[in-house]
Design an enzyme around this catalytic site. Structure first.
Site, mmCIF file in Angstrom:
data_model
loop_
_atom_site.group_PDB
_atom_site.id
_atom_site.type_symbol
_atom_site.label_atom_id
_atom_site.label_comp_id
_atom_site.label_asym_id
_atom_site.label_seq_id
_atom_site.Cartn_x
_atom_site.Cartn_y
_atom_site.Cartn_z
ATOM 1 N N ALA A 107 -9.769 -5.029 -12.562
ATOM 2 C CA ALA A 107 -9.503 -3.960 -11.583
ATOM 3 C C ALA A 107 -8.436 -4.326 -10.568
ATOM 4 C CB ALA A 107 -10.808 -3.598 -10.860
ATOM 5 N N ILE A 145 -3.938 -10.089 -11.156
ATOM 6 C CA ILE A 145 -3.442 -10.574 -12.451
ATOM 7 C C ILE A 145 -4.120 -9.815 -13.596
ATOM 8 C CG2 ILE A 145 -3.234 -12.585 -13.951
ATOM 9 C CD1 ILE A 145 -3.443 -14.336 -11.373
ATOM 10 N N TYR A 165 -13.582 -23.974 -4.388
ATOM 11 C CA TYR A 165 -12.548 -23.294 -5.179
ATOM 12 C C TYR A 165 -11.849 -24.282 -6.123
ATOM 13 C CZ TYR A 165 -8.760 -20.205 -6.490
ATOM 14 O OH TYR A 165 -7.881 -19.445 -7.219
ATOM 15 N N ASP A 167 -21.651 -7.232 -12.383
ATOM 16 C CA ASP A 167 -21.487 -8.299 -11.393
ATOM 17 C C ASP A 167 -21.642 -9.636 -12.110
ATOM 18 O OD1 ASP A 167 -21.573 -10.148 -9.407
ATOM 19 O OD2 ASP A 167 -23.271 -9.269 -8.331
ATOM 20 N N LEU A 168 -20.525 -10.327 -12.286
ATOM 21 C CA LEU A 168 -20.538 -11.562 -13.077
ATOM 22 C C LEU A 168 -21.088 -12.765 -12.298
ATOM 23 C CD1 LEU A 168 -17.050 -11.166 -14.803
ATOM 24 C CD2 LEU A 168 -19.303 -10.582 -15.748
HETATM 25 P P1 NAI Z 1 -7.851 -10.336 -7.261
HETATM 26 O O1 NAI Z 1 -8.799 -10.433 -6.127
HETATM 27 O O2 NAI Z 1 -6.691 -9.413 -7.160
HETATM 28 O O3 NAI Z 1 -8.643 -10.006 -8.606
HETATM 29 C C1 NAI Z 1 -9.853 -10.641 -8.932
HETATM 30 C C2 NAI Z 1 -10.769 -9.653 -9.627
HETATM 31 O O4 NAI Z 1 -11.979 -10.334 -9.944
HETATM 32 C C3 NAI Z 1 -11.121 -8.445 -8.721
HETATM 33 O O5 NAI Z 1 -10.872 -7.237 -9.384
HETATM 34 C C4 NAI Z 1 -12.590 -8.664 -8.445
HETATM 35 O O6 NAI Z 1 -13.331 -7.465 -8.267
HETATM 36 C C5 NAI Z 1 -13.038 -9.445 -9.694
HETATM 37 N N1 NAI Z 1 -14.291 -10.110 -9.414
HETATM 38 C C6 NAI Z 1 -14.566 -10.957 -8.379
HETATM 39 N N2 NAI Z 1 -15.876 -11.256 -8.373
HETATM 40 C C7 NAI Z 1 -16.445 -10.586 -9.403
HETATM 41 C C8 NAI Z 1 -17.774 -10.479 -9.874
HETATM 42 N N3 NAI Z 1 -18.800 -11.097 -9.276
HETATM 43 N N4 NAI Z 1 -17.996 -9.716 -10.966
HETATM 44 C C9 NAI Z 1 -16.974 -9.066 -11.570
HETATM 45 N N5 NAI Z 1 -15.708 -9.116 -11.160
HETATM 46 C C10 NAI Z 1 -15.441 -9.871 -10.077
HETATM 47 O O7 NAI Z 1 -7.347 -11.818 -7.504
HETATM 48 P P2 NAI Z 1 -6.235 -12.461 -8.471
HETATM 49 O O8 NAI Z 1 -5.329 -13.211 -7.603
HETATM 50 O O9 NAI Z 1 -5.698 -11.483 -9.435
HETATM 51 O O10 NAI Z 1 -7.128 -13.529 -9.230
HETATM 52 C C11 NAI Z 1 -7.296 -13.585 -10.620
HETATM 53 C C12 NAI Z 1 -7.601 -15.004 -11.000
HETATM 54 O O11 NAI Z 1 -6.464 -15.815 -10.707
HETATM 55 C C13 NAI Z 1 -8.755 -15.627 -10.225
HETATM 56 O O12 NAI Z 1 -9.552 -16.376 -11.107
HETATM 57 C C14 NAI Z 1 -8.070 -16.517 -9.209
HETATM 58 O O13 NAI Z 1 -8.884 -17.578 -8.810
HETATM 59 C C15 NAI Z 1 -6.873 -16.965 -9.997
HETATM 60 N N6 NAI Z 1 -5.775 -17.485 -9.202
HETATM 61 C C16 NAI Z 1 -5.127 -16.684 -8.309
HETATM 62 C C17 NAI Z 1 -4.103 -17.197 -7.549
HETATM 63 C C18 NAI Z 1 -3.355 -16.362 -6.553
HETATM 64 O O14 NAI Z 1 -2.516 -16.921 -5.815
HETATM 65 N N7 NAI Z 1 -3.597 -15.047 -6.475
HETATM 66 C C19 NAI Z 1 -3.677 -18.598 -7.678
HETATM 67 C C20 NAI Z 1 -4.415 -19.349 -8.654
HETATM 68 C C21 NAI Z 1 -5.422 -18.798 -9.387
#
Ligand code: NAI
Length: 255
Positions: A10, A13, A153, A41-42
């Site tokens: 949603a 990335i 983290y 909810d994961l």
């Molecule tokens: P984001 O916050 O835009 O997207 C993360 C998604 O995971 C959201 O849609 C959220 O609702 C979902 N999510 C979180 N907890 C959840 C749960 N309990 N059940 C189901 N869905 C859940 O964040 P982003 O940046 O796109 O992150 C994607 C991945 O990339 C993550 O694993 C993050 O740790 C990793 N990452 C991101 C970086 C960044 O700078 N944005 C850097 C390094 C890694």
């Protein structure tokens, strides 16, 4: 056309990846807390099982690709939640969906790690091995006591990377490739929240990659799509840093 399940679909990335995959003709099953094909909810074992069951129904039992992108950052409400979503959910989803992929030709999966996994000292912290040995109670107790979201983290991201590497034989036997993409800075809501955080904001803003900028979600989605594709047919168990040079900057002599 391939059927691909993506967690974290949603936002950020995951959302960029789903759009790219749909453009390429994949049937995408997005999984997220809300606004997804599978709303779950994961952060709990029950939520993961519900997601696995619903994916299998929607995919009619067989899946070509899986991408585990859902994650929470250092601004999450608790360190336990960081471990629950970033490590234990990944482990459960990998185990729960391997069987559905093993019958498919060219099956592959990608886990989203992070350059935060190479933070000095994190590899020696006991919480990493507690996660890897699936001792959830011990890992949660350790991280609660540490009260250090940055450790939670980085530790969770190191643990998922090591988990993938430990699975290479098992997954190769099932004919499914499995790799990690480790991003640096990606301009998403997760990153923005970190830059605004009272505890970590300044350090996050000052941590700039040699390339001199953060990345856009599409740049990470491109790398994930490559790893999923047959163009990466000999890549298995590897951690691909897509971080503008951050890993090389932090530990130039190790790879
Ligand atoms: P984001 O916050 O835009 O997207 C993360 C998604 O995971 C959201 O849609 C959220 O609702 C979902 N999510 C979180 N907890 C959840 C749960 N309990 N059940 C189901 N869905 C859940 O964040 P982003 O940046 O796109 O992150 C994607 C991945 O990339 C993550 O694993 C993050 O740790 C990793 N990452 C991101 C970086 C960044 O700078 N944005 C850097 C390094 C890694």
């Amino acid at each position: 056309m391939p059927i691909t399940a993506v967690t974290g679909s949603a936002s950020g990335i995951g959302a960029a990846l789903c759009a790219q995959l749909r453009n390429e003709g994949h049937t995408v099953i997005g999984i997220d807390r809300a606004n997804a094909d599978v709303n779950a909810d994961l952060s709990t074992a029950e939520g993961c099982q519900q997601a696995i069951d619903e994916v299998l129904v929607q995919a009619d039992g067989t899946l070509d690709h899986l991408v585990l992108c859902a994650g929470v950052g250092v601004t999450a409400p608790s360190s336990e939640l960081i471990l629950a979503v970033n490590y234990f959910a990944v482990s459960r989803m990998l185990d729960g969906l391997l069987g559905a992929m093993s019958q498919r030709p060219d099956a592959s999966a990608v886990v989203v790690g992070s350059v935060a996994s190479v933070q000095p000292g994190i590899n020696k912290h006991p919480v990493v091995e507690q996660m890897l040995s699936d001792d959830e109670a011990a890992a949660m107790a350790t991280i609660k006591e540490a009260n250090d979201p940055s450790l939670a983290y980085g530790g969770s991201k190191l643990a998922v990377s090591l988990l993938v590497r430990r699975k290479v034989r098992e997954w190769a036997k099932q004919g499914v490739r499995l790799n990690v993409v480790a991003p640096g800075v990606v301009e998403t809501p997760l990153y923005k929240a970190s830059t605004e955080d009272a505890r970590y904001g300044e350090a996050t803003r000052n941590f700039v990659a040699p390339i001199g900028r953060g990345s856009q979600p599409d740049e990470l989605a491109n790398v994930i799509r490559f790893l999923l594709s047959t163009q990466a047919s000999f890549m298995h168990g590897t951690v691909v840093f897509a971080d503008g040079g951050m890993d090389a900057m932090m530990r130039p002599d190790r790879f």
